[in-house]
Design a protein around this motif. Structure first.
Motif, mmCIF file in Angstrom:
data_model
loop_
_atom_site.group_PDB
_atom_site.id
_atom_site.type_symbol
_atom_site.label_atom_id
_atom_site.label_comp_id
_atom_site.label_asym_id
_atom_site.label_seq_id
_atom_site.Cartn_x
_atom_site.Cartn_y
_atom_site.Cartn_z
ATOM 1 N N ALA A 163 -31.616 8.311 -37.461
ATOM 2 C CA ALA A 163 -32.735 8.749 -36.627
ATOM 3 C C ALA A 163 -32.591 8.268 -35.190
ATOM 4 O O ALA A 163 -33.067 8.914 -34.251
ATOM 5 N N SER A 164 -31.924 7.116 -34.995
ATOM 6 C CA SER A 164 -31.755 6.560 -33.645
ATOM 7 C C SER A 164 -30.542 7.122 -32.922
ATOM 8 O O SER A 164 -30.310 6.818 -31.754
ATOM 9 N N HIS A 165 -29.777 7.962 -33.627
ATOM 10 C CA HIS A 165 -28.537 8.491 -33.061
ATOM 11 C C HIS A 165 -28.854 9.432 -31.900
ATOM 12 O O HIS A 165 -29.720 10.295 -32.001
ATOM 13 N N GLN A 166 -28.134 9.299 -30.803
ATOM 14 C CA GLN A 166 -28.335 10.152 -29.631
ATOM 15 C C GLN A 166 -27.030 10.864 -29.290
ATOM 16 O O GLN A 166 -25.996 10.223 -29.139
ATOM 17 N N PHE A 167 -27.107 12.179 -29.192
ATOM 18 C CA PHE A 167 -25.966 12.978 -28.752
ATOM 19 C C PHE A 167 -26.129 13.258 -27.268
ATOM 20 O O PHE A 167 -27.181 13.724 -26.827
ATOM 21 N N ALA A 168 -25.117 12.958 -26.500
ATOM 22 C CA ALA A 168 -25.199 13.121 -25.049
ATOM 23 C C ALA A 168 -25.319 14.596 -24.685
ATOM 24 O O ALA A 168 -24.637 15.455 -25.250
ATOM 25 N N HIS A 169 -26.197 14.891 -23.749
ATOM 26 C CA HIS A 169 -26.350 16.255 -23.262
ATOM 27 C C HIS A 169 -25.052 16.712 -22.603
ATOM 28 O O HIS A 169 -24.417 15.971 -21.869
ATOM 29 N N GLY A 170 -24.660 17.941 -22.899
ATOM 30 C CA GLY A 170 -23.405 18.468 -22.381
ATOM 31 C C GLY A 170 -22.235 18.243 -23.307
ATOM 32 O O GLY A 170 -21.129 18.710 -23.022
ATOM 33 N N THR A 171 -22.449 17.532 -24.439
ATOM 34 C CA THR A 171 -21.372 17.301 -25.391
ATOM 35 C C THR A 171 -20.877 18.631 -25.956
ATOM 36 O O THR A 171 -21.673 19.508 -26.301
ATOM 37 N N ALA A 172 -19.570 18.781 -26.047
ATOM 38 C CA ALA A 172 -18.979 19.973 -26.649
ATOM 39 C C ALA A 172 -18.971 19.808 -28.159
ATOM 40 O O ALA A 172 -18.325 18.902 -28.689
ATOM 41 N N CYS A 173 -19.709 20.655 -28.856
ATOM 42 C CA CYS A 173 -19.795 20.626 -30.315
ATOM 43 C C CYS A 173 -19.338 21.974 -30.862
ATOM 44 O O CYS A 173 -19.056 22.898 -30.116
ATOM 45 N N GLY A 292 -31.353 7.797 -55.219
ATOM 46 C CA GLY A 292 -30.850 7.640 -56.577
ATOM 47 C C GLY A 292 -29.548 8.361 -56.824
ATOM 48 O O GLY A 292 -28.912 8.149 -57.858
ATOM 49 N N SER A 293 -29.157 9.242 -55.905
ATOM 50 C CA SER A 293 -27.883 9.955 -56.082
ATOM 51 C C SER A 293 -26.736 9.022 -55.760
ATOM 52 O O SER A 293 -26.758 8.305 -54.760
ATOM 53 N N GLU A 294 -25.724 9.063 -56.583
ATOM 54 C CA GLU A 294 -24.539 8.242 -56.355
ATOM 55 C C GLU A 294 -23.293 9.106 -56.470
ATOM 56 O O GLU A 294 -23.055 9.725 -57.511
ATOM 57 N N PRO A 295 -22.488 9.143 -55.436
ATOM 58 C CA PRO A 295 -22.774 8.626 -54.096
ATOM 59 C C PRO A 295 -23.684 9.593 -53.329
ATOM 60 O O PRO A 295 -23.705 10.784 -53.601
ATOM 61 N N GLY A 296 -24.420 9.080 -52.352
ATOM 62 C CA GLY A 296 -25.311 9.888 -51.544
ATOM 63 C C GLY A 296 -24.714 10.199 -50.188
ATOM 64 O O GLY A 296 -23.563 9.867 -49.908
ATOM 65 N N PRO A 297 -25.484 10.836 -49.314
ATOM 66 C CA PRO A 297 -24.999 11.131 -47.968
ATOM 67 C C PRO A 297 -24.671 9.860 -47.203
ATOM 68 O O PRO A 297 -25.237 8.798 -47.455
ATOM 69 N N VAL A 298 -23.749 9.990 -46.257
ATOM 70 C CA VAL A 298 -23.324 8.853 -45.452
ATOM 71 C C VAL A 298 -23.937 8.980 -44.061
ATOM 72 O O VAL A 298 -23.801 10.013 -43.406
ATOM 73 N N PHE A 299 -24.622 7.929 -43.612
ATOM 74 C CA PHE A 299 -25.209 7.850 -42.270
ATOM 75 C C PHE A 299 -24.513 6.719 -41.518
ATOM 76 O O PHE A 299 -25.042 5.616 -41.413
ATOM 77 N N PRO A 300 -23.303 6.961 -41.000
ATOM 78 C CA PRO A 300 -22.597 5.870 -40.313
ATOM 79 C C PRO A 300 -23.349 5.430 -39.059
ATOM 80 O O PRO A 300 -24.112 6.187 -38.458
ATOM 81 N N ILE A 301 -23.111 4.186 -38.679
ATOM 82 C CA ILE A 301 -23.648 3.708 -37.409
ATOM 83 C C ILE A 301 -22.930 4.433 -36.290
ATOM 84 O O ILE A 301 -21.719 4.657 -36.339
ATOM 85 N N GLN A 302 -23.674 4.813 -35.261
ATOM 86 C CA GLN A 302 -23.081 5.544 -34.141
ATOM 87 C C GLN A 302 -21.963 4.706 -33.522
ATOM 88 O O GLN A 302 -22.162 3.532 -33.194
#
Length: 756
Positions: A163-173, A292-302
């Motif tokens: 939730a705290s992750h910020q994508f820089a404006h202008g980033t090419a995705c 409860g799902s194993e394995p679940g989604p991964v939310f890496p630190i930015q």
């Protein structure tokens, strides 16, 4: 909000061969890695404006099938979970059964899946409680697979941002999917996964773009949880069938899913970037659903915080992209004018519509296409463009499929062998989208089209004003026919030209296209006038209906949104209207009451021109009569002939006292309606060549009063009397009908004829 151009990006775009996908994942699964990795595809070489993706480049991309075909995209976020868009599964407020859906993983082409493609049934579909419509946000969904996916080179999960992750404006995705390559233009076989690079737009910049009136004057209020990606100039975007697919950005060697394809105003349109559901704000909701799902989604630190200063200011001045087409230094100097030179034939005039394509009448070439094969001498064809020292070679000719039997489809596209540099003098003309509505009163010009002769007279005579849809449709339509509403394909476009009203010229031997201007930009609005009657307003076949065909063939023609939105009175253009019935007495159908013979209509006058033509005039004052210009002046002539006016007769005999004309001004045949007090009022003058449609006289009150001081006008409080329903009523709003032609008034000053 109107849904006319608000497009949730989901459509049945492609239908793979039944049984093409076999569930190769039902065999014993291989051992999963201890720690679930994410966002790391196998190393490989590396949609609207997109291109084919390489196999294995986007291993989290999935295809969601319903009824045997691809409907939406999605992304694998864990072995048993797929992230997609809510609008793919909600119909009329009801969530569709999960059992009707399946998920295809590891596919690159929808036509023939490679080894390793897997199919999974869907056990459950979850959407946020507050989802109701795409434009109201929360457009995301989670799909729980009935059996976990087997991870491998072609099937891997994507990383999710916190939730705290910020994508820089202008980033090419990058956005990926199997959706349409243009509006209403499905991805062709073999249905290979498409990829397109898009740049993230900050909230302020995106809101600025969407606050500008766009298609059908629509704007959009961005809500929290929405994300924009694209370019102000458009031309690269997601489209229908891409819904639910991922928008991913690379950070620190991993790919993070920044957004979910949600909706857009069309596809790839200028100043209308794609709108995505931002993933980061929904971390808590996703975590709660997959608990409860194993394995679940991964939310890496930015991996790293956005660089200092990349956060967009709240009060930002955004740059509105201007049209890249339709710019001319002056009317008549058309930088898109093209001449197609075919050996042994006269030049055929057309228009440059993109860097590589010219639009021209197919009738110029139909004799060369009679065999159904491309012309043998295409190598000898040339195209001349403004300010180009050498003529361009032609690589391909593509006639419209209906060109040989339908005049409205008399079109062909010619591909140039080499693209032209549009930064130089040649510039493309803008083309309208199907829903484009050319407003009544639009300023238009004629341009050469096909093999017509040059325009007679000075170029000023080519200027015109577009009539309203009601007038144009009913001139050429049938009685009682419904008039197309704005946004529906019109029957015709009718401009009223100065040359028809003043010079009286008739250009039946010429072919023309119709150029109309909006906010300084010229659009190719119509082709070929289909009227051979010089006395009617010229009518053109509208080009709007051919936008999809032109776009499909060229993949780059400049279709442009409507730029002018001066609609006039509130709701005036959106009311349903029908064409009036044709009657002996015109649209009003007003039948005179019994009157003495010879004084049926005491204000009527007979205007005799040079002894061989007779038209109707109206006595508006003791010394003044109105008469029709086209009755007074012969076609192509500006010389006033000898005229006699007979008063007090309506076909009676003997002839009454004659009067000789002493002064010329202007007029047209009359429309008379009765007031409640019994008085008759001159409401309008018949449109040229018509007994059913009339130009209002009311707007000319000031000029008539100044010229004829003793003319009598209806008081502001007075109103005409409309007979009961069934009496073929006059249009009550005649005097203010939007886009109605102006009454061109000739006032005839009379003097007594000296009898010998």
């Amino acid at each position: 909000m109107s849904q006319h151009l608000l497009l949730p990006l989901v459509i049945l775009a492609i239908s793979p061969t039944p049984g093409a996908f076999q569930d190769s994942a039902l065999s014993p699964t291989q051992e999963e890695p201890e720690d679930l990795d994410c966002g790391r595809p196998e190393p490989t070489a590396r949609i609207v404006g997109g291109s084919d993706a390489q196999p294995g480049t986007w291993p989290w991309q999935v295809s969601l099938h319903h009824g045997g075909g691809h409907i939406c995209g999605g992304s694998l976020i864990a072995p048993s979970w797929v992230l997609s868009a809510a609008h793919c599964f909600v119909r009329n407020g009801t969530l569709e059964p999960a059992a009707e859906w399946s998920v295809v993983l590891g596919a690159h082409s929808q036509d023939a899946p490679p080894d390793g493609a897997q199919v999974r049934a869907v056990a459950a579909i979850l959407v946020p409680d507050n989802y109701s419509a795409v434009e109201l946000g929360a457009d995301l969904a989670l799909l729980r697979l009935a059996a976990p996916a087997r991870l491998g080179p072609a099937v891997r999960p994507v990383c999710l941002p916190r939730a705290s992750h910020q994508f820089a404006h202008g980033t090419a995705c990058w956005a990926t999917g199997w959706g349409d390559v243009q509006e209403a233009d499905p991805l062709p076989l073999p249905w290979v996964l498409q990829e397109v690079e898009l740049r993230l737009l900050g909230e302020a910049a995106c809101q600025c773009l969407y606050s500008q009136p766009g298609p059908f004057n629509l704007t959009l209020q961005l809500l929290p949880g929405m994300l924009c990606a694209g370019y102000p100039e458009g031309r690269r975007d997601t489209c229908q069938g891409d819904s639910g697919g991922p928008l991913v950005c690379e950070e620190g060697g991993r790919w993070f899913q920044a957004g979910i394809t949600s909706f857009g105003f069309g596809c790839g349109r200028r100043n209308r970037p794609g709108v995505f559901t931002a993933v980061a704000p929904y971390e808590a909701w996703i975590q709660e659903q997959v608990m409860g799902s194993e394995p679940g989604p991964v939310f890496p630190i930015q991996p790293q915080e956005p660089q200092s200063g990349s956060r967009e200011p709240t009060e930002e001045n955004c740059t509105i992209a201007l049209p890249e087409c339709g710019k001319a230094s002056r009317p008549g100097a058309w930088p898109w004018e093209a001449q197609v030179m075919v050996p042994g034939s006269r030049p055929c005039h057309g228009a440059l519509v993109s860097e590589s394509w010219v639009l021209a009448p197919a009738s110029c070439f139909l004799d060369l296409l009679s065999s159904g094969r491309p012309p043998r001498d295409l190598e000898a064809w040339r195209v001349r463009l403004p300010s180009r020292p050498r003529a361009e070679r032609v690589a391909r000719l593509v006639p419209h499929e209906n060109a040989s039997w339908e005049d409205a489809s008399d079109l062909a596209l010619l591909q140039l062998r080499a693209p032209v540099n549009l930064s130089a003098a040649p510039r493309p003309v803008c083309l309208p989208h199907p829903e484009h509505y050319f407003l009544p009163g639009s300023r238009c010009r004629l341009a050469r089209w096909g093999r017509g002769e040059p325009a007679p007279g000075p170029s000023a005579l080519l200027e015109a004003e577009l009539l309203g849809g009601w007038w144009c449709h009913c001139l050429y339509g049938r009685q009682g026919a419904p008039v197309p509403l704005p946004g529906d394909p019109p029957l015709a476009l009718c401009p009223a030209y100065q040359e028809e009203e003043e010079a009286g010229r008739c250009w039946n031997d010429s072919r023309w296209s119709l150029l109309c201007r909006e906010e300084g930009t010229w659009f190719l609005a119509g082709i070929r006038d289909f009227s051979s009657d010089c006395l009617r307003p010229r009518a053109f076949f509208p080009l709007q209906t051919h936008g999809p065909w032109i776009s499909h063939v060229t993949r780059g023609a400049y279709l442009e949104d409507q730029l002018a939105w001066h609609w006039g009175l509130e709701g005036e253009e959106t009311e349903a209207q029908t064409c009036p019935p044709h009657t002996e007495h015109g649209a009003c159908g007003l039948r005179p009451e019994a009157a003495p013979v010879g004084v049926l209509w005491p204000w009527l006058a007979e205007v005799h021109v040079a002894g061989d033509r007779v038209c109707t005039g109206i006595l508006v004052a003791p010394g003044w009569v109105l008469a029709a210009t086209h009755c007074v002046l012969r076609l192509g002539s500006t010389t006033v002939p000898y005229i006699e006016v007979y008063l007090g007769r309506a076909g009676a005999s003997p002839l009454p006292q004659g009067h000789q004309l002493s002064r010329l001004v202007t007029s047209a045949p009359p429309l008379l309606c009765q007031t409640e007090g019994g008085s008759w009022v001159l409401m309008g003058m018949a449109v040229r060549g018509s007994r059913e449609l009339f130009a209002a006289v009311g707007p000319e009150e000031a000029w008539i009063s100044q010229t004829v001081g003793e003319a009598h006008f209806l008081p502001p409080s007075g109103s005409p009397y409309w007979p009961p329903v069934g009496n073929n009523l006059c249009p009550p709003d005649l005097a203010r009908a939007s886009g109605s032609p102006r009454a061109v008034l000739f006032l005839l000053l009379l003097t007594p004829l000296i009898q010998s």
